[in-house]
Design a protein around this motif. Structure first.
Motif, PDB file in Angstrom:
ATOM      1  N   ASN A 253       6.604   9.367   1.337  1.00 49.56           N
ATOM      2  CA  ASN A 253       5.984   9.726   0.059  1.00 49.56           C
ATOM      3  C   ASN A 253       5.606  11.206   0.007  1.00 49.56           C
ATOM      4  OD1 ASN A 253       6.223   7.081  -0.828  1.00 49.56           O
ATOM      5  ND2 ASN A 253       4.172   6.510  -0.156  1.00 49.56           N
ATOM      6  N   LEU A 254       5.128  11.736   1.120  1.00 53.29           N
ATOM      7  CA  LEU A 254       4.828  13.173   1.178  1.00 53.29           C
ATOM      8  C   LEU A 254       6.094  13.995   1.005  1.00 53.29           C
ATOM      9  CD1 LEU A 254       2.138  13.572   3.997  1.00 53.29           C
ATOM     10  CD2 LEU A 254       1.911  14.211   1.594  1.00 53.29           C
TER      11      LEU A 254
ATOM     12  N   ASP B 199       0.822  -1.214   0.000  1.00 57.67           N
ATOM     13  CA  ASP B 199       0.000   0.000   0.000  1.00 57.67           C
ATOM     14  C   ASP B 199       0.856   1.263   0.000  1.00 57.67           C
ATOM     15  OD1 ASP B 199      -2.092  -1.740   0.116  1.00 57.67           O
ATOM     16  OD2 ASP B 199      -3.086  -0.794   1.829  1.00 57.67           O
ATOM     17  N   GLY B 200       2.055   1.183   0.559  1.00 58.49           N
ATOM     18  CA  GLY B 200       2.950   2.343   0.572  1.00 58.49           C
ATOM     19  C   GLY B 200       3.867   2.392  -0.628  1.00 58.49           C
ATOM     20  N   SER B 201       4.418   1.243  -1.030  1.00 58.55           N
ATOM     21  CA  SER B 201       5.385   1.223  -2.133  1.00 58.55           C
ATOM     22  C   SER B 201       4.723   1.541  -3.475  1.00 58.55           C
ATOM     23  CB  SER B 201       6.095  -0.134  -2.203  1.00 58.55           C
ATOM     24  OG  SER B 201       5.179  -1.189  -2.381  1.00 58.55           O
ATOM     25  N   PHE B 202       3.437   1.258  -3.628  1.00 50.94           N
ATOM     26  CA  PHE B 202       2.715   1.617  -4.853  1.00 50.94           C
ATOM     27  C   PHE B 202       2.737   3.139  -5.035  1.00 50.94           C
ATOM     28  CE2 PHE B 202      -1.026   2.634  -7.389  1.00 50.94           C
ATOM     29  CZ  PHE B 202      -0.991   1.678  -8.387  1.00 50.94           C
TER      30      PHE B 202
ATOM     31  N   ILE C  62      -1.243  10.926  -2.908  1.00 53.08           N
ATOM     32  CA  ILE C  62      -0.720  10.296  -1.700  1.00 53.08           C
ATOM     33  C   ILE C  62      -1.581   9.118  -1.242  1.00 53.08           C
ATOM     34  CG2 ILE C  62      -1.977  11.814  -0.129  1.00 53.08           C
ATOM     35  CD1 ILE C  62       1.613  10.445   0.330  1.00 53.08           C
ATOM     36  N   SER C  63      -2.854   9.109  -1.620  1.00 57.16           N
ATOM     37  CA  SER C  63      -3.761   8.047  -1.155  1.00 57.16           C
ATOM     38  C   SER C  63      -4.020   6.977  -2.210  1.00 57.16           C
ATOM     39  CB  SER C  63      -5.099   8.657  -0.721  1.00 57.16           C
ATOM     40  OG  SER C  63      -5.729   9.290  -1.823  1.00 57.16           O
ATOM     41  N   MET C  64      -3.335   7.027  -3.349  1.00 60.43           N
ATOM     42  CA  MET C  64      -3.651   6.111  -4.440  1.00 60.43           C
ATOM     43  C   MET C  64      -3.246   4.663  -4.151  1.00 60.43           C
ATOM     44  SD  MET C  64      -0.792   7.357  -7.230  1.00 60.43           S
ATOM     45  CE  MET C  64      -1.494   6.395  -8.567  1.00 60.43           C
ATOM     46  N   GLY C  65      -2.425   4.437  -3.125  1.00 58.52           N
ATOM     47  CA  GLY C  65      -1.995   3.081  -2.810  1.00 58.52           C
ATOM     48  C   GLY C  65      -2.893   2.357  -1.808  1.00 58.52           C
TER      49      GLY C  65
END
Length: 310
Positions: free
Chosen positions: A101-102, A37-40, A199-202
């Motif tokens: 990511n941010l 969910d984060g690496s995507f 930022i929420s796409m994963g």
């Protein structure tokens, strides 16, 4: 309807790389990795920032793959060297990646509209078909090498592979790293196709990846590594086609906001159906055996009676 199905096919190929990554951790390594969910998003963010700053889209996509490798390697290190539970390692890395990511993106959303990307001159469908086929073949070839076989053996029986002198820590880190590299590459491609990185796409990617793997295995099975890899790709495409059909079916009265609900239902059906099918098969076999035993007992009784009369 045709354009909707074509779009679903494109999305299925875009997310197929993510499905292959999930297949590596959940099926080959038997590692419950939630880093996905984060690496995507990491892959999408890295690619977006590099492309908007003038980097070649292909180099940006390669850098996204490298960022995913790094994220997966850290998760593997937390588990193997830090002795942290595998599930918790993935959760910790997923949480950390939100802030990372941010930092990478500088803001919650980066637009890629009116910026050249890998799909500027080539339609996504043929390009992603070539990319997915190539990566699937390379992945299958890798898992037939000595190192790839060691990674597969780590998931099957880590104690046995250690007895042969293999370092299971290294193979686990390699497998988790490769998995998240593919997930990040998928994120980079999705960002370029959709025209933005968010930022929420994963969020929820791990569920979609699992749905793809489960659906693919229900359709094609997993007799060997080639069929299992192809099944993950097919599952990703079928999942997107099912979602597209469900959203367009007016009698279901579904909205785009119901996507997560649809995903959950698809996963539930994909998990329950094989179990129910096996249960029905076992019951059918038991009924047949009972009938055969009853017929055999009746025949024996008739033979005894006939013998007694004679």
């Amino acid at each position: 309807m045709l354009s909707s199905m074509t779009g679903a096919l494109e999305l299925g190929l875009l997310y197929a790389l993510m499905a292959l990554g999930v297949y590596i951790t959940y099926r080959i390594l038997d590692f419950p990795d939630l880093t996905v969910d984060g690496s995507f998003t990491t892959g999408a963010g890295v690619a977006a920032i590099l492309i908007t700053n003038g980097t070649s889209p292909w180099l940006a996509s390669l850098a996204a793959f490298g960022a995913g490798l790094a994220a997966g390697a850290i998760t593997g290190l937390l588990h193997t060297k830090g002795k942290i539970n595998g599930l918790l390692s993935g959760i910790l890395m997923m949480i950390a990646l939100y802030s990372i990511n941010l930092r990478i993106m500088g803001k919650p959303n980066v637009s890629l509209i009116n910026v050249d990307n890998v799909f500027t001159s080539i339609d996504p469908l043929p390009l992603m078909t070539i990319v997915v086929v190539l990566i699937t073949l390379l992945l299958v070839l890798f898992f037939h090498t000595d190192l790839g076989l060691a990674v597969r053996a780590t998931g099957d029986n880590s104690r046995m592979i250690r007895s042969f002198g293999a370092n299971t820590d290294h193979t686990t880190i390699l497998g988790v790293s490769l998995s998240n590299g593919l997930v990040a590459l998928s994120g980079a491609m999705v960002a370029q196709q959709s025209g933005f990185a968010d930022i929420s796409m994963g969020i929820g990617m791990i569920v979609i990846g699992l749905a793809s793997v489960i659906i693919g295995e229900a359709i094609l099975g997993s007799r060997n590594i080639l069929i299992a890899a192809v099944a993950a790709v097919v599952g990703s495409i079928v999942y997107r086609l099912v979602v597209a059909f469900a959203l367009r079916a007016e009698w279901l009265h579904l909205k785009t906001s119901d996507l997560k609900l649809i995903t959950a239902l698809i996963v539930i059906v994909a998990l329950v159906l094989p179990t129910a099918r096996r249960s029905w098969k076992v019951r059918g076999t038991a009924r047949r055996r009972t009938a055969e035993l009853g017929a055999s007992a009746a025949q024996s009784a008739n033979s005894i009676q006939t013998g007694g009369k004679s």
